[in-house]
Motif scaffolding. Structure first.
Motif, PDB file in Angstrom:
ATOM      1  N   ASP A  62       0.818  -1.225   0.000  1.00 54.13           N
ATOM      2  CA  ASP A  62       0.000   0.000   0.000  1.00 54.13           C
ATOM      3  C   ASP A  62       0.849   1.272   0.000  1.00 54.13           C
ATOM      4  O   ASP A  62       0.352   2.361  -0.239  1.00 54.13           O
ATOM      5  CB  ASP A  62      -0.895   0.043   1.245  1.00 54.13           C
ATOM      6  CG  ASP A  62      -1.882  -1.103   1.225  1.00 54.13           C
ATOM      7  OD1 ASP A  62      -2.104  -1.637   0.130  1.00 54.13           O
ATOM      8  OD2 ASP A  62      -2.396  -1.454   2.293  1.00 54.13           O
ATOM      9  N   SER A  63       2.129   1.112   0.267  1.00 55.96           N
ATOM     10  CA  SER A  63       2.967   2.306   0.392  1.00 55.96           C
ATOM     11  C   SER A  63       3.139   3.022  -0.947  1.00 55.96           C
ATOM     12  O   SER A  63       3.287   2.402  -1.991  1.00 55.96           O
ATOM     13  CB  SER A  63       4.336   1.902   0.923  1.00 55.96           C
ATOM     14  OG  SER A  63       5.213   2.976   0.786  1.00 55.96           O
ATOM     15  N   GLU A  64       3.116   4.349  -0.869  1.00 56.60           N
ATOM     16  CA  GLU A  64       3.334   5.125  -2.094  1.00 56.60           C
ATOM     17  C   GLU A  64       4.820   5.390  -2.303  1.00 56.60           C
ATOM     18  O   GLU A  64       5.224   5.934  -3.328  1.00 56.60           O
ATOM     19  CB  GLU A  64       2.586   6.452  -2.001  1.00 56.60           C
ATOM     20  CG  GLU A  64       1.102   6.242  -2.231  1.00 56.60           C
ATOM     21  CD  GLU A  64       0.278   7.455  -1.924  1.00 56.60           C
ATOM     22  OE1 GLU A  64       0.854   8.530  -1.707  1.00 56.60           O
ATOM     23  OE2 GLU A  64      -0.949   7.298  -1.906  1.00 56.60           O
ATOM     24  N   GLN A  65       5.623   5.017  -1.322  1.00 55.39           N
ATOM     25  CA  GLN A  65       7.053   5.296  -1.428  1.00 55.39           C
ATOM     26  C   GLN A  65       7.780   4.197  -2.203  1.00 55.39           C
ATOM     27  O   GLN A  65       7.542   3.008  -1.961  1.00 55.39           O
ATOM     28  CB  GLN A  65       7.661   5.395  -0.041  1.00 55.39           C
ATOM     29  CG  GLN A  65       7.416   6.741   0.599  1.00 55.39           C
ATOM     30  CD  GLN A  65       8.041   6.775   1.963  1.00 55.39           C
ATOM     31  OE1 GLN A  65       7.869   5.863   2.755  1.00 55.39           O
ATOM     32  NE2 GLN A  65       8.775   7.819   2.235  1.00 55.39           N
ATOM     33  N   SER A  66       8.647   4.621  -3.100  1.00 52.35           N
ATOM     34  CA  SER A  66       9.441   3.633  -3.825  1.00 52.35           C
ATOM     35  C   SER A  66      10.646   3.241  -2.975  1.00 52.35           C
ATOM     36  O   SER A  66      10.993   3.938  -2.012  1.00 52.35           O
ATOM     37  CB  SER A  66       9.926   4.226  -5.144  1.00 52.35           C
ATOM     38  OG  SER A  66      10.852   5.263  -4.868  1.00 52.35           O
TER      39      SER A  66
END
Ligand code: DC
Length: 222
Positions: free
Chosen positions: A166-170
């Motif tokens: 779910d994380s938007e961070q790469s």
């Protein structure tokens, strides 16, 4: 493996090296208390964020430090940080609070505000303290000191996995933040992140948290 010995154990190291998992596991095996000192810096950062106080506003940050009341309360197996009697644990683990905690932790008045509290928490020993300056500044006379490190790539990969899909961070973003936080924490003048001279250094890049914990236990009961 519960220990009757009254030891104070410190585990320092950079963000994402596995300190929390290992410190918790070690404390549980020994029947000791576990203290996450990073949470205290996060508590101050969270209050600043709530009041829209920035990291450069020393006057207002000082007021926060003078008036804040932080304590740990165990809820089931988990340790929650309470600020002014409110459970703030659900709010202090974001990347934004991580970066703000790191920035404000370079200030002498912030470190001073937390020093006695940490020493009081350790006064009865039988505790595992996790942080950046546990073995160097807060408890220079600790019975056993560990410094847990791991490569930046491995720490970023672990964090990425922990955040889940779910994380938007790469992975790249996470690695950049870890590098920035390493720089902040190890290059500051006060209590920089570094191993105490008498610390046992463990590189967890290629070993599991269980293996690191077993190695620590073996060092303690050597
Ligand atoms: O361990 P953590 O990631 O929760 O810590 C958050 C920040 O708090 C960390 O980047 C630097 C600061 N910190 C510190 O300066 N000294 C400590 N003993 C613990 C944390």
């Amino acid at each position: 493996m519960k220990s009757n010995k009254k030891l104070l154990i410190t585990i320092d190291g950079p963000a994402g090296a596995g300190k929390t998992t290992v410190s918790r596991a070690l404390a549980k095996k020994l029947g000791y208390n576990y203290i996450d000192t990073g949470a205290l810096y996060r508590g101050i950062a969270y209050k600043a964020r709530q009041k829209n106080i920035t990291e450069t506003d020393d006057n207002n940050l000082k007021k926060i430090c003078e008036n804040i009341s932080l304590k740990f309360i165990n809820i089931g197996e988990e340790q929650h940080l309470f600020s002014d009697n409110k459970d703030i644990e659900p709010f202090i683990r974001t990347e934004e609070i991580s970066m703000l905690a790191s920035a404000i932790s370079a200030k002498s008045f912030v470190r001073k505000a937390l020093l006695q509290l940490q020493r009081d928490l350790g006064s009865k020993k039988r505790a595992v303290f996790e942080g950046r300056d546990m073995g160097t500044v807060v408890f220079p006379n600790a019975d056993i000191k560990f410094f847990l490190k791991a490569s930046v790539d491995e720490r970023a990969a672990r964090r990425y996995k922990q955040l889940g899909n779910d994380s938007e961070q790469s992975l790249y973003d996470i690695k950049k933040l870890i590098i920035k936080r390493d720089q902040n924490d190890s290059q500051r003048k006060l209590a920089p992140l570094k191993p105490a001279e008498d610390a046992i250094i463990i590189d967890s890049t290629a070993i599991s948290a269980e293996q690191a914990t077993e190695f620590m236990l073996a060092s303690i009961f050597r």
